[in-house]
Motif scaffolding. Structure first.
Motif, short mmCIF file in Angstrom:
data_model
loop_
_atom_site.label_atom_id
_atom_site.label_comp_id
_atom_site.label_asym_id
_atom_site.label_seq_id
_atom_site.Cartn_x
_atom_site.Cartn_y
_atom_site.Cartn_z
N LEU A 275 0.85 -1.19 0.00
CA LEU A 275 0.00 0.00 0.00
C LEU A 275 0.88 1.24 0.00
CD1 LEU A 275 -2.76 1.47 0.35
CD2 LEU A 275 -2.45 1.21 2.82
N GLY A 276 0.65 2.15 -0.95
CA GLY A 276 1.36 3.42 -0.99
C GLY A 276 0.38 4.57 -0.91
N ILE A 277 0.55 5.42 0.08
CA ILE A 277 -0.36 6.55 0.31
C ILE A 277 0.39 7.85 0.07
CG2 ILE A 277 -1.84 7.71 1.97
CD1 ILE A 277 -2.00 5.01 3.50
N CYS A 278 -0.15 8.70 -0.80
CA CYS A 278 0.40 10.02 -1.10
C CYS A 278 1.85 9.90 -1.54
CB CYS A 278 0.23 10.95 0.11
SG CYS A 278 0.44 12.71 -0.30
N ASN A 279 2.82 10.25 -0.70
CA ASN A 279 4.21 10.10 -1.09
C ASN A 279 4.53 8.64 -1.42
OD1 ASN A 279 7.43 9.96 0.09
ND2 ASN A 279 6.88 11.68 -1.25
N GLY A 280 3.86 7.71 -0.74
CA GLY A 280 4.02 6.30 -1.05
C GLY A 280 3.54 5.95 -2.44
N PHE A 281 2.48 6.60 -2.89
CA PHE A 281 1.98 6.42 -4.27
C PHE A 281 3.00 6.96 -5.26
CE2 PHE A 281 -1.84 7.57 -7.25
CZ PHE A 281 -1.49 6.54 -8.11
N GLN A 282 3.57 8.11 -4.95
CA GLN A 282 4.61 8.68 -5.81
C GLN A 282 5.80 7.73 -5.91
OE1 GLN A 282 5.03 12.16 -3.40
NE2 GLN A 282 3.56 13.38 -4.57
N VAL A 283 6.17 7.12 -4.79
CA VAL A 283 7.27 6.16 -4.78
C VAL A 283 6.95 4.95 -5.66
CG1 VAL A 283 8.55 4.53 -3.33
CG2 VAL A 283 8.14 6.85 -2.51
N LEU A 284 5.75 4.41 -5.54
CA LEU A 284 5.37 3.21 -6.29
C LEU A 284 5.38 3.44 -7.80
CD1 LEU A 284 2.47 1.75 -4.10
CD2 LEU A 284 4.84 0.95 -4.24
N THR A 285 4.94 4.61 -8.24
CA THR A 285 4.96 4.88 -9.68
C THR A 285 6.40 5.06 -10.17
OG1 THR A 285 4.64 7.27 -9.33
CG2 THR A 285 2.66 5.94 -9.72
N LYS A 286 7.23 5.74 -9.39
CA LYS A 286 8.60 6.02 -9.83
C LYS A 286 9.53 4.82 -9.65
CE LYS A 286 7.77 10.89 -9.24
NZ LYS A 286 7.94 12.12 -8.47
N ALA A 287 9.07 3.84 -8.87
CA ALA A 287 9.81 2.58 -8.77
C ALA A 287 9.32 1.58 -9.81
CB ALA A 287 9.64 1.99 -7.37
N ASP A 288 8.39 2.00 -10.66
CA ASP A 288 7.82 1.15 -11.71
C ASP A 288 7.02 -0.02 -11.16
OD1 ASP A 288 8.88 2.73 -13.73
OD2 ASP A 288 10.71 1.57 -13.89
N LEU A 289 6.49 0.13 -9.96
CA LEU A 289 5.60 -0.90 -9.40
C LEU A 289 4.15 -0.64 -9.78
CD1 LEU A 289 7.30 -1.30 -5.94
CD2 LEU A 289 6.93 -3.13 -7.59
N LEU A 290 3.84 0.56 -10.17
CA LEU A 290 2.51 0.93 -10.66
C LEU A 290 2.68 1.79 -11.91
CD1 LEU A 290 0.55 1.96 -7.41
CD2 LEU A 290 0.14 -0.06 -8.83
N PRO A 291 1.76 1.63 -12.88
CA PRO A 291 0.62 0.71 -12.90
C PRO A 291 0.99 -0.72 -13.28
CG PRO A 291 0.60 2.05 -14.87
CD PRO A 291 1.72 2.56 -14.02
N ALA A 292 2.10 -0.90 -14.00
CA ALA A 292 2.58 -2.24 -14.32
C ALA A 292 3.96 -2.38 -13.72
CB ALA A 292 2.64 -2.47 -15.83
N SER A 293 4.38 -3.57 -13.50
CA SER A 293 5.61 -3.76 -12.79
C SER A 293 6.81 -3.81 -13.73
CB SER A 293 5.54 -5.01 -11.94
OG SER A 293 6.26 -4.80 -10.79
N GLY A 294 7.34 -2.63 -14.03
CA GLY A 294 8.57 -2.57 -14.81
C GLY A 294 9.75 -3.15 -14.05
N LEU A 295 9.60 -3.26 -12.71
CA LEU A 295 10.63 -3.83 -11.87
C LEU A 295 10.96 -5.26 -12.28
CD1 LEU A 295 12.25 -3.14 -9.26
CD2 LEU A 295 10.42 -4.23 -7.99
N PHE A 296 9.95 -5.96 -12.81
CA PHE A 296 10.14 -7.36 -13.14
C PHE A 296 10.39 -7.58 -14.63
CE2 PHE A 296 6.59 -7.22 -9.92
CZ PHE A 296 7.46 -7.15 -8.85
N ARG A 297 10.47 -6.49 -15.37
CA ARG A 297 10.60 -6.60 -16.82
C ARG A 297 12.04 -6.90 -17.21
NH1 ARG A 297 7.30 -3.74 -21.12
NH2 ARG A 297 5.92 -3.44 -19.35
#
Length: 270
Positions: A93-115
């Motif tokens: 779960l990422g809230i506010c700054n956590g949401f910003q982190v998840l998008t910039k870590a490529d975990l959202l919307p798709a997981s570029g982390l695993f690409r």
């Protein structure tokens, strides 16, 4: 039945960890607030938890861009551990700054982390949270509509609108291109949209930041990862509503179901 364990990740500038701790604990979880340096020193620590929460705040002062430094630490230093965490059907779960982190870590919307970039060239981030159209920090309460039940955090909640506070300067959700928007729409990954008090999509101030299609929160394709700009942890008790003395008390705050559903999922599946 497992007692759900939540790891709330904090670092310099995190400032919503106590509220998030309270919300998960109220929902029945055992909660630990862990500094990023401790997790980087002992990466196996993450295996002890079923829920990872990235709370709001201004990690590292948002000096590069909101959430970017913590996003890079997660992506490049903890990528293997996060990959395993998600493959084990655990929740993030990422809230506010956590949401910003998840998008910039490529975990959202798709997981570029695993690409596998070696066969596809340089991976381009699909979405981000940009500066508000108002060019100022927006601190207000907003109405949200639940648009999809794909996220595990939403479960079967059928509520016309919910009311939560926002507090951000970079909350405008934008996508790389139309293909990304079409994909997350078709996959039912758009979980929350900003609406007016009648539940209709509307412009500023109802949409506080100018997000494309009024998007306030999305999940990944599995439903295990949820990112949202509004703060559910700031409205888990009925007395946290700004008008409770006039309108009366609800049984619980509008944001509480998000934490309750996550805890329920862990109790059922682990």
């Amino acid at each position: 039945m497992t007692i759900p364990k939540v790891l709330i990740l904090r670092t310099a500038g995190t400032n919503c960890d106590y509220e998030t701790h309270y919300a998960f604990e109220k929902a029945g979880a055992k909660v630990d607030v862990v500094h990023i340096n401790i997790l980087l020193t002992n990466r196996k620590l993450l295996k002890n938890y079923q829920i990872l929460a990235l709370p709001g705040g201004f990690t590292y002062g948002d000096d590069v861009s909101a959430g970017k430094i913590l996003a890079n630490q997660i992506k490049y230093d903890l990528g293997e551990e996060i990959t395993t965490f998600i493959h084990e059907k655990k929740l993030i779960l990422g809230i506010c700054n956590g949401f910003q982190v998840l998008t910039k870590a490529d975990l959202l919307p798709a997981s570029g982390l695993f690409r596998n970039n070696s066969t596809q060239g340089e991976y381009q981030q699909e979405a981000t949270l940009a500066f508000n159209d108002s060019n100022k920090f927006e601190d207000r309460w907003v109405y949200l509509k639940i648009c999809s039940h794909k996220s595990i955090f939403i479960h079967d909640e059928y509520i016309p609108t919910i009311y939560l506070p926002v507090a951000h300067g970079e909350g405008k959700f934008i996508v790389r291109d139309e293909n990304v928007l079409n994909k997350i729409t078709a996959n039912h990954q758009i979980i929350f949209k900003y609406v007016n008090e009648r539940g209709e999509e509307a412009d500023y101030p109802w949409n506080p930041n100018g997000s494309v299609q009024n998007i306030a929160g999305i999940c990944d394709s599995t439903g295990q990862i949820l990112g949202m700009m509004p703060h559910p942890e700031r409205y888990v008790e009925p007395t946290q509503h700004p008008h409770w003395t006039r309108n009366g008390l609800k049984e619980q705050g509008d944001g509480f179901f998000i934490f309750k559903n996550a805890v329920r999922y862990v109790k059922t599946n682990f």
